[in-house]
Design an enzyme around this catalytic site. Structure first.
Site, short mmCIF file in Angstrom:
data_model
loop_
_atom_site.label_atom_id
_atom_site.label_comp_id
_atom_site.label_asym_id
_atom_site.label_seq_id
_atom_site.Cartn_x
_atom_site.Cartn_y
_atom_site.Cartn_z
CE LYS A 24 71.64 -47.61 -41.15
NZ LYS A 24 71.35 -46.72 -40.04
N GLY A 80 80.63 -47.99 -25.23
CA GLY A 80 81.03 -47.40 -26.51
C GLY A 80 80.98 -45.89 -26.43
CB VAL A 81 82.95 -43.21 -25.19
CG1 VAL A 81 82.03 -43.17 -23.99
CG2 VAL A 81 84.22 -43.99 -24.87
N GLY A 82 81.99 -43.63 -28.81
CA GLY A 82 82.27 -43.09 -30.14
C GLY A 82 81.53 -41.77 -30.27
CB VAL A 93 75.98 -41.71 -30.09
CG1 VAL A 93 74.79 -41.49 -29.16
CG2 VAL A 93 75.56 -41.54 -31.53
P1 NAD Z 1 80.95 -44.95 -33.51
O1 NAD Z 1 81.52 -45.94 -34.45
O2 NAD Z 1 81.41 -43.53 -33.58
O3 NAD Z 1 81.20 -45.43 -32.00
C1 NAD Z 1 81.06 -46.74 -31.57
C2 NAD Z 1 82.08 -46.94 -30.43
O4 NAD Z 1 81.81 -48.18 -29.81
C3 NAD Z 1 83.53 -46.99 -30.90
O5 NAD Z 1 84.31 -46.10 -30.13
C4 NAD Z 1 83.93 -48.44 -30.66
O6 NAD Z 1 85.32 -48.58 -30.31
C5 NAD Z 1 83.04 -48.81 -29.51
N1 NAD Z 1 82.78 -50.24 -29.35
C6 NAD Z 1 82.54 -51.18 -30.30
N2 NAD Z 1 82.32 -52.37 -29.74
C7 NAD Z 1 82.42 -52.19 -28.39
C8 NAD Z 1 82.30 -53.05 -27.27
N3 NAD Z 1 82.02 -54.35 -27.41
N4 NAD Z 1 82.47 -52.53 -26.04
C9 NAD Z 1 82.74 -51.23 -25.87
N5 NAD Z 1 82.86 -50.35 -26.91
C10 NAD Z 1 82.71 -50.84 -28.14
O7 NAD Z 1 79.36 -45.04 -33.68
P2 NAD Z 1 78.25 -43.97 -33.24
O8 NAD Z 1 77.93 -43.09 -34.37
O9 NAD Z 1 78.62 -43.39 -31.92
O10 NAD Z 1 76.99 -44.92 -33.06
C11 NAD Z 1 76.89 -45.82 -31.96
C12 NAD Z 1 75.66 -46.69 -32.14
O11 NAD Z 1 74.48 -45.85 -32.18
C13 NAD Z 1 75.62 -47.52 -33.43
O12 NAD Z 1 74.96 -48.74 -33.18
C14 NAD Z 1 74.78 -46.67 -34.38
O13 NAD Z 1 74.16 -47.46 -35.37
C15 NAD Z 1 73.77 -46.09 -33.41
N6 NAD Z 1 73.16 -44.85 -33.87
C16 NAD Z 1 73.95 -43.77 -34.14
C17 NAD Z 1 73.36 -42.58 -34.56
C18 NAD Z 1 74.19 -41.36 -34.83
O14 NAD Z 1 73.62 -40.27 -34.94
N7 NAD Z 1 75.52 -41.48 -34.94
C19 NAD Z 1 71.97 -42.51 -34.70
C20 NAD Z 1 71.19 -43.62 -34.41
C21 NAD Z 1 71.80 -44.79 -33.99
#
Ligand code: NAD
Length: 368
Positions: free
Chosen positions: A82, A182-184, A186
């Protein structure tokens, strides 16, 4: 950062850590290679405004170790690594900085293959590809596997089906209450998939407006960020950042199971036991969220990236998690212990079979 870096590496079993700076672009980056026993170390590049270098190093080391377990548990011929770039993506990310970062990755000769992560995008991978070929997750239009997030969400859904079968005797998630933290990238995709299978979705995000919008789109309801950990639900899906399951939050949980995408959800390994004592099924994050890396691994197949192959392999997380849960029950282990044992056995087998100088030899064995 001094010699304690070596101590931290040694205690967690890392092979190599590279620090890179570039004064022209302001790049400050750390690449952590945890293991190349099963293949080149693949893992995303996180860009984040860490408060100090130690926090960035700690994140890189922990995330790299998690990638080793994740790829090994998923049965991939990939090791774990990483990288972190220290900085605010909104203010400090430039094409020149990404190209300088690509040069750092390139100097590792393929022992580390990068991809997107929090704070980086598929488009950023194109800039990195200007200076290294050891980059994956390029846009599909450029022959890559594209944004892994929808496939990660698909894997989380597959894992939830396995958990539902284990707990309630049916994979059907209709009418199950699922709280998504967290609705980012994923969490958003997951919330929509859950709504399509008839689950009752509760969503929360630091950005309340996004949470309310996704709740409206999915026919669910929104919660404040400080309410989600204590929400009464069947499944809690942590999809924000890691470390959310700790001494403070575990006593307040009111869910039957935890199945989410966030990396390193347990603040410490011992929290898996605390969850088991509370009767909460914790599906190991590195099994649940492997959809993204499984999707990327398809790029390295002889035919290149094939979406149908990727989808089928990600769906297999359901059967894989089902056997881990069965094994854990049969042997009185937590699911985390059973999954870690499975991954560790695969790594140890590969390690005992590898030639001396494996880092260099695995580096050239995969042609992205
Ligand atoms: P992202 O940054 O797009 O979304 C994260 C969301 O979480 C954001 O909207 C943020 O505002 C919200 N957030 C942060 N802290 C919060 C809290 N305390 N309460 C509520 N919401 C909160 O990230 P992502 O790509 O969706 O990834 C999410 C998680 O999954 C991360 O930990 C990432 O490492 C993990 N992950 C992602 C992938 C991928 O394919 N994107 C793969 C494996 C693991």
């Amino acid at each position: 950062m001094g010699f304690e870096v070596m101590e931290a590496m040694q205690s967690m079993g890392h092979e190599l850590v590279a620090l890179g700076t570039d004064s022209d672009t302001g790049l400050r980056a750390i690449v952590a290679i945890h293991s190349t026993a099963l293949g080149p170390a693949l893992g995303g590049t996180r860009m984040y405004p860490y408060p100090h270098d130690e926090a960035a190093l700690d994140d890189a080391l922990r995330l790299a170790e998690g990638m080793t377990l994740k790829s090994a548990a998923a049965g991939l011929a990939l090791g774990g690594g990483k990288a972190v770039i220290i900085g605010d993506p909104a203010r400090h990310k430039t094409p020149a900085l990404l190209r300088a970062y690509g040069r750092l990755v390139d100097r590792l000769g393929g022992a580390y293959i990068t991809a997107e992560d929090v704070g980086t995008t598929v488009e950023d991978m194109l800039a990195i590809a200007d200076t290294t070929r050891w980059v994956s997750g390029l846009p599909q239009a450029a022959g890559g596997s594209g944004d892994p997030s929808p496939l990660t969400a698909r894997g989380v859904l597959a894992a939830m089906r396995a958990v539902a079968t284990h707990l309630w005797g049916s994979a059907d998630l209709a009418d199950r209450r699922v709280a998504v933290q967290g609705v980012g990238k994923v969490g958003l995709a997951l919330a929509h998939m859950l709504a399509r299978v008839g689950a009752r979705v509760l969503v929360s995000d630091l950005d309340g407006e996004i949470a309310r919008r996704v709740a409206a789109e999915t026919g669910g309801s929104s919660l404040d960020p400080d309410e989600v950990m204590s929400a009464e639900c069947d499944v809690l899906a942590p999809c924000a950042l890691g470390g959310v399951l700790d001494d403070h939050t575990i006593p307040m949980l009111r869910c039957a199971a935890i199945v989410g995408s966030a990396n390193n959800q347990l603040a410490e390994d011992r929290h898996a036991l605390l969850l088991a004592e509370r009767g909460i099924l914790y599906a190991p994050d590195f099994v649940v969220n492997a959809g993204g890396v499984i999707n990327i691994s398809v790029e390295f197949g002889v035919n290149g990236y094939e979406p149908e192959v990727a989808g089928a392999r990600v769906d297999a997380i359901e059967s894989q998690l089902a056997s881990i849960l069965t094994e854990a029950d049969a042997r009185g282990l937590t699911p985390s212990e059973a999954a870690t044992e499975l991954a560790t056995k695969r790594i140890d087998r590969a390690r005992s079979a590898r030639p001396v100088g494996h880092l260099a030899s695995t580096a050239v064995s995969v042609t992205p």
